[in-house]
Design a protein around this motif. Structure first.
Motif, PDB file in Angstrom:
ATOM      1  N   VAL A  95       0.678  -1.170  -0.095  1.00  0.00           N
ATOM      2  CA  VAL A  95       0.061  -0.085   0.010  1.00  0.00           C
ATOM      3  C   VAL A  95       0.974   1.180  -0.099  1.00  0.00           C
ATOM      4  CG1 VAL A  95      -1.547   1.359   1.470  1.00  0.00           C
ATOM      5  CG2 VAL A  95      -2.103  -0.915   1.005  1.00  0.00           C
ATOM      6  N   PHE A  96       0.647   2.219  -0.799  1.00  0.00           N
ATOM      7  CA  PHE A  96       1.378   3.594  -0.715  1.00  0.00           C
ATOM      8  C   PHE A  96       0.328   4.731  -0.347  1.00  0.00           C
ATOM      9  CE2 PHE A  96       3.293   7.169  -2.549  1.00  0.00           C
ATOM     10  CZ  PHE A  96       4.233   7.532  -1.551  1.00  0.00           C
ATOM     11  N   CYS A  97      -0.797   4.719  -1.180  1.00  0.00           N
ATOM     12  CA  CYS A  97      -1.542   5.964  -1.184  1.00  0.00           C
ATOM     13  C   CYS A  97      -2.736   5.828  -0.217  1.00  0.00           C
ATOM     14  CB  CYS A  97      -2.316   6.583  -2.454  1.00  0.00           C
ATOM     15  SG  CYS A  97      -3.270   5.357  -3.111  1.00  0.00           S
ATOM     16  N   GLY A  98      -3.237   4.353  -0.376  1.00  0.00           N
ATOM     17  CA  GLY A  98      -4.218   3.955   0.422  1.00  0.00           C
ATOM     18  C   GLY A  98      -5.739   4.447   0.187  1.00  0.00           C
TER      19      GLY A  98
ATOM     20  N   GLY B  71      -6.781   4.313  -3.523  1.00  0.00           N
ATOM     21  CA  GLY B  71      -7.133   4.102  -4.737  1.00  0.00           C
ATOM     22  C   GLY B  71      -6.629   4.774  -5.948  1.00  0.00           C
ATOM     23  N   VAL B  72      -5.359   5.656  -5.518  1.00  0.00           N
ATOM     24  CA  VAL B  72      -4.775   6.413  -6.470  1.00  0.00           C
ATOM     25  C   VAL B  72      -3.630   5.919  -7.151  1.00  0.00           C
ATOM     26  CG1 VAL B  72      -3.726   8.773  -6.784  1.00  0.00           C
ATOM     27  CG2 VAL B  72      -6.105   8.502  -5.620  1.00  0.00           C
ATOM     28  N   CYS B  73      -2.905   5.262  -6.516  1.00  0.00           N
ATOM     29  CA  CYS B  73      -1.540   5.043  -6.787  1.00  0.00           C
ATOM     30  C   CYS B  73      -1.229   3.650  -7.489  1.00  0.00           C
ATOM     31  CB  CYS B  73      -0.515   4.944  -5.638  1.00  0.00           C
ATOM     32  SG  CYS B  73      -0.555   3.628  -4.753  1.00  0.00           S
ATOM     33  N   PHE B  74      -1.962   2.778  -7.494  1.00  0.00           N
ATOM     34  CA  PHE B  74      -2.210   1.396  -8.049  1.00  0.00           C
ATOM     35  C   PHE B  74      -0.932   0.642  -7.593  1.00  0.00           C
ATOM     36  CE2 PHE B  74      -5.499   1.396 -11.185  1.00  0.00           C
ATOM     37  CZ  PHE B  74      -6.052   2.718 -10.821  1.00  0.00           C
ATOM     38  N   ASP B  75      -0.383   1.038  -6.554  1.00  0.00           N
ATOM     39  CA  ASP B  75       0.923  -0.053  -6.286  1.00  0.00           C
ATOM     40  C   ASP B  75       0.282  -1.131  -5.449  1.00  0.00           C
ATOM     41  OD1 ASP B  75       2.915   1.915  -6.502  1.00  0.00           O
ATOM     42  OD2 ASP B  75       3.738   1.892  -4.263  1.00  0.00           O
ATOM     43  N   CYS B  76      -0.915  -1.240  -5.122  1.00  0.00           N
ATOM     44  CA  CYS B  76      -1.637  -2.291  -4.347  1.00  0.00           C
ATOM     45  C   CYS B  76      -2.179  -3.568  -5.064  1.00  0.00           C
ATOM     46  CB  CYS B  76      -2.447  -1.918  -3.168  1.00  0.00           C
ATOM     47  SG  CYS B  76      -3.928  -1.047  -3.766  1.00  0.00           S
TER      48      CYS B  76
ATOM     49  N   ARG C  79      -7.282  -3.078  -7.097  1.00  0.00           N
ATOM     50  CA  ARG C  79      -6.716  -2.109  -6.075  1.00  0.00           C
ATOM     51  C   ARG C  79      -7.014  -2.692  -4.643  1.00  0.00           C
ATOM     52  NH1 ARG C  79      -9.081   3.207  -8.202  1.00  0.00           N
ATOM     53  NH2 ARG C  79     -10.511   1.634  -9.062  1.00  0.00           N
TER      54      ARG C  79
ATOM     55  N   CYS D  59      -6.647  -1.848  -1.749  1.00  0.00           N
ATOM     56  CA  CYS D  59      -7.025  -0.926  -0.696  1.00  0.00           C
ATOM     57  C   CYS D  59      -8.310  -0.609  -0.878  1.00  0.00           C
ATOM     58  CB  CYS D  59      -5.826   0.343  -0.809  1.00  0.00           C
ATOM     59  SG  CYS D  59      -6.320   1.264  -2.194  1.00  0.00           S
TER      60      CYS D  59
END
Ligand SMILES: Cc1cc2nc3c(=O)[nH]c(=O)nc-3n(C[C@H](O)[C@H](O)[C@H](O)COP(=O)(O)OP(=O)(O)OC[C@H]3O[C@@H](n4cnc5c(N)ncnc54)[C@H](O)[C@@H]3O)c2cc1C
Ligand code: FES
Lengths: 459, 119
Positions: B61-64, B66-71, B82, B84
């Motif tokens: 998780v990075f942004c938590g 729904g914006v960064c798509f890391d998760c 996503r 998160c």
């Protein structure tokens, strides 16, 4: 009776919907998240609601009243779990054509929702802006917003020993939530130096006194910090995170007034998580797709009545400037009334002016200064989606003439997040070198949310 | 020394007691409580990362929000979800994604289209 669609159910959207109801409109409010409240009132779902959840929130009671009012009002429809993925300008009487999908996030089959409201209020808010530093992509580095969302809506602490860093009063809110979730906050490192803080916050105290609510909020955070003896270090930043497969320590350093690291002031602090935020970036894509003009400082342009340049389309909240919940709420109230053809009371305009003065102080004290790029190394990841390092972007200087060319040659900003996370950083890095021509930005995203090809095909 | 969920009994906000749910990540079970997101269950159980970036780095998780798509991960055979943003349901099967990970359903029919739209 006019019909008003509000996109975004944060403080701005909820107030817009409520005031539009007051003025007699038929109202639909929708949000991608499956609960209303936006980022500020991100909370536990009903079946896990905590008895004393108010502890984690400011204005919790008024939020509950708003929410119940909208959910129970016969002229109001609340669509949660409904994500808008495209907006098209509309010519025949409606403000816009709004395409959304409703259902669990990422599910294979979601329900299509097409709305063509007479009036549209955009209230899509903002997301954290995190400036990159070496190691910021290690597991255990979170945006402060993520730490906040996980604490409030999951009761999960991102770590046991957490350092909070970046800029702005939001860091204090994050530290407070982390403590309430059982974490130890080892320090809050604010990039703005003591003199910027004094200029921003202590000058013209009579102005500040009028935003009493904001002051109480800040005072609550500050006294909370004192009670927990958390070091608050002004003029300091995390310039590296290190660890084997996850964060184990961070390097902090003093910054000069332009946010340049001061030599020989570094020290390492053992942590198992870092929460970082240097400000907020408005979520502009829907406004841009609807045809709204954007200001030079990259917010949605609105007039005194929160009307955008597109007839029938209004914008409120962090889309039009970053000023915290109270500013979002009052802008939402004005936009909702105006969209529904109501009369705007003078007090609302005065309240907005007070809150905007507060926002100006916020930017003056905590706004990003250009020296931060000095803490980047050639191998520091800039684009997290495509793993593009700083070195690749600085090399493109001579060769490329535009942002678009730089994106295509390095793939920065072309990954899954469509440049939401790195876009403004990439722009800033390229602008610092003379090679970049052109005025394109990374804000345009015709498809605002992921849609599966299968979902298109069914149309 | 990791992320974790506060036990309800120790939580000053007094949430209700747990309603345990179990999901799997690449076959390993993780238990959380009903009402959490998939990312919340994983982080709450001390799991920090599950995706591999194109360069081989670990992402969680990075942004938590729904914006960064890391998760993103594959959930019940649908890829690029996503975590998160997705509420966990007891029995959900999460499969991690990355260059070397198996890509079960990356056919044209299920691949989100947003990546192509920007260029
Ligand atoms: C993660 C995070 C946590 C924050 N926590 C705090 C805090 O604790 N205290 C504080 O003072 N400030 C906090 N902030 C700052 C916060 O943004 C403002 O205080 C306030 O929430 C702004 O209100 P708003 O109504 O303008 O926008 P928001 O509250 O951001 O609401 C916007 C809403 O629009 C929805 N949305 C966006 N795009 C779409 C779409 N395409 N389709 C459907 N819906 C969409 C979002 O899901 C969101 O619910 C936080 C910011 C972030 C990013
Ligand atoms: S953590 Fe950024 S999208 Fe989930």
């Amino acid at each position: 009776m006019s019909d008003v669609l509000v996109i975004g159910a944060g403080p701005a959207g909820l107030h817009a919907a409520s005031r539009a109801l007051d003025a007699g409109a038929e109202v639909t409010v929708l949000d991608a998240h499956d609960l209303v409240g936006g980022q500020f009132w991100r909370h536990l779902p009903d079946d896990r609601a905590a008895a004393d959840e108010a502890q984690l929130h400011h204005g919790w009671k008024s939020f509950q009243q708003l929410r119940v009012r909208l959910e129970e009002h016969p002229r109001c429809r609340v669509l949660t779990g409904t994500e808008v993925w495209a907006i098209e300008p509309e010519e025949h009487g409606a403000a816009a054509r709004v395409h959304a999908l409703s259902g669990p996030s990422g599910a294979l089959r979601r329900e299509e929702v097409l709305l063509t409201p007479e009036r549209l209020v955009l209230a899509t808010g903002a997301h954290d802006r995190v400036l990159p530093f070496p190691g910021w992509d290690l597991p255990g580095v979170f945006s402060a917003g993520a730490a906040q969302a996980l604490a409030k809506a999951e009761r999960v602490a991102v770590g046991e020993r957490v350092l909070v860093a970046g800029a702005g009063p939001f860091l204090l809110a994050t530290a407070a939530s982390l403590i309430a979730t059982g974490a130890t906050v080892v320090g809050v490192h604010e990039a703005a130096g003591p003199s910027a803080l004094c200029r921003g916050w202590l000058s013209r105290p009579w102005e500040l006194a009028s935003s009493a609510r904001k002051l109480t909020e800040l005072a609550a955070y500050v006294t909370g910090h004192l009670r927990h003896r958390i070091p608050y270090v002004a003029g300091s930043a995390v310039i590296a995170a290190e660890g084997n497969g996850r964060v184990e320590s961070v390097r902090v350093t003093r910054l000069d007034r332009d946010w340049r690291p001061v030599a020989r002031t570094e020290r390492d602090i053992a942590v198992d998580a870092v929460a970082v935020s240097h400000g907020f970036t408005p979520r502009l894509e829907l406004a841009i797709a609807a045809g709204c003009a954007i200001t030079a400082d990259r917010f949605v342009a609105v007039d005194a009545r929160q009307a955008t340049t597109v007839p029938g389309v209004y914008a409120a909240g962090e889309l039009t400037g970053i000023g915290g919940m109270a500013l979002s709420a009052v802008e939402g109230a004005i936009a909702g009334l105006e969209a529904a053809g109501g009369v705007i009371p003078r007090q609302l305009l005065a309240e907005r002016a007070r809150q905007r003065a507060f926002a100006i102080r916020l930017e003056r004290a905590h706004g990003i200064r250009p020296g931060w790029t000095d803490w980047l190394c050639d191998d520091t990841t800039i684009c997290r989606c495509e793993d593009v390092p700083f070195g690749a972007l600085s090399l493109t200087e001579g060769a490329t003439q535009s942002l678009r060319a730089a994106k295509l040659s390095t793939r920065a900003g072309l990954g899954s997040c469509q440049g939401r996370t790195c876009g403004r950083t990439v722009e800033e890095i390229l602008r610092q070198s003379p090679g970049l021509l052109g005025t394109t930005t990374t804000d345009q995203r015709p498809i605002a949310a992921p849609v599966r090809l299968g979902e298109f095909a069914r149309e | 020394m990791v992320s974790r969920r506060m036990p309800p009994a120790a939580d000053p906000t007094r949430p209700p007691s747990d309603v345990p749910i179990t999901i799997t990540l690449d076959g390993t079970p993780y238990t959380g409580t009903a009402g959490q997101t998939l990312a919340g269950v994983l982080l709450g159980a001390g799991r920090l990362s599950w995706r591999t970036s194109p360069g081989g780095a670990s992402r969680g998780v990075f942004c938590g929000i729904g914006v960064c798509f890391d998760c993103i991960a594959t959930v019940n055979d649908a890829c690029d979800v996503r975590l998160c943003q997705r509420r966990a349901v007891d029995g959900d099967r999460v499969v991690s994604q990355g260059l070397d990970a198996p890509l079960p359903l990356r056919s044209a029919g299920t691949r989100p289209a947003h990546g192509v739209a920007d260029v």
